[in-house]
Design a protein around this motif. Structure first.
Motif, mmCIF file in Angstrom:
data_model
loop_
_atom_site.group_PDB
_atom_site.id
_atom_site.type_symbol
_atom_site.label_atom_id
_atom_site.label_comp_id
_atom_site.label_asym_id
_atom_site.label_seq_id
_atom_site.Cartn_x
_atom_site.Cartn_y
_atom_site.Cartn_z
ATOM 1 N N PHE A 2 0.951 -1.182 -0.061
ATOM 2 C CA PHE A 2 0.092 -0.102 -0.030
ATOM 3 C C PHE A 2 0.956 1.270 0.029
ATOM 4 C CE2 PHE A 2 -2.882 -3.095 1.726
ATOM 5 C CZ PHE A 2 -4.045 -2.916 1.154
ATOM 6 N N THR A 4 0.855 5.245 0.713
ATOM 7 C CA THR A 4 0.154 6.400 1.445
ATOM 8 C C THR A 4 0.824 7.718 1.098
ATOM 9 O OG1 THR A 4 -0.323 5.048 3.470
ATOM 10 C CG2 THR A 4 -0.590 7.308 3.703
ATOM 11 N N ASP A 144 -2.407 -1.416 4.697
ATOM 12 C CA ASP A 144 -2.917 -0.090 4.758
ATOM 13 C C ASP A 144 -3.129 0.394 6.331
ATOM 14 O OD1 ASP A 144 -4.276 2.274 4.108
ATOM 15 O OD2 ASP A 144 -6.269 1.307 3.906
#
Length: 176
Positions: A2, A4, A144
């Motif tokens: 993931f 970010t 996440d």
């Protein structure tokens, strides 16, 4: 994996000694001289506000050598600020994408001619040692973990940039 992405806006002031190590002109002296010229031009034109430097520059009412000195100092301050942010934060992020790095001296000041502290506020604004930085920092994680990332990034920026700059203000942190 993931990714970010975090948007961060900073206001930084470069240390006087650091600028003087590399430049022959003093940012503070340039800021005072610009302020004197701006005050005189605003008074002569009867304006109720202080414009950005280029307003009077385009009219030929500013000393071009002084503008050149301010642009040189501002360019160097922006370059140095960018390098310092990159050097101190690169180990913590997958990428650092600088959206903008601008010297504050060339924007419009938030000062009014009848303001009591107009002189010091204008000198502070027109001194080309303050830089606004907008960047996007990316973090690569296995899971996440976007919750709490804004606070984490805010603390990371403070901890790693405090002391690098004379002043540091984190004006915005948000997930992209």
């Amino acid at each position: 994996m993931f990714i970010t992405r975090i948007h961060v806006s900073l206001q930084v002031k470069l240390p006087r000694a650091e600028l003087e190590k590399h430049l022959s002109a003093s940012a503070e002296v340039v800021g005072e001289l610009l302020t004197e010229q701006m005050l005189e031009n605003v008074k002569q034109q009867g304006l109720g506000y202080f414009p950005a430097i280029d307003f009077f520059q385009q009219q030929g009412l500013m000393d071009e050598d002084l503008i050149d000195a301010a642009e040189t100092i501002g360019w160097f301050a922006a370059k140095l600020a960018r390098e310092e942010v990159k050097r101190h934060l690169r180990p913590f992020f997958s990428t650092l994408e600088f959206q903008s790095v601008k010297c504050n001296a060339f924007g419009m000041p938030a000062v009014r001619p009848n303001q009591l502290d107009a002189w010091p506020a204008l000198v502070k604004h027109y001194t080309p040692n303050q830089v606004k930085i907008d960047l996007i920092a990316s973090v690569l994680k296995k899971h996440d973990q976007s919750e709490g990332m804004v606070n984490w990034a805010n603390q990371l920026f403070k901890r790693n940039l405090q002391g690098v700059f004379e002043t540091l203000e984190i004006t915005a942190v948000s997930l992209v």
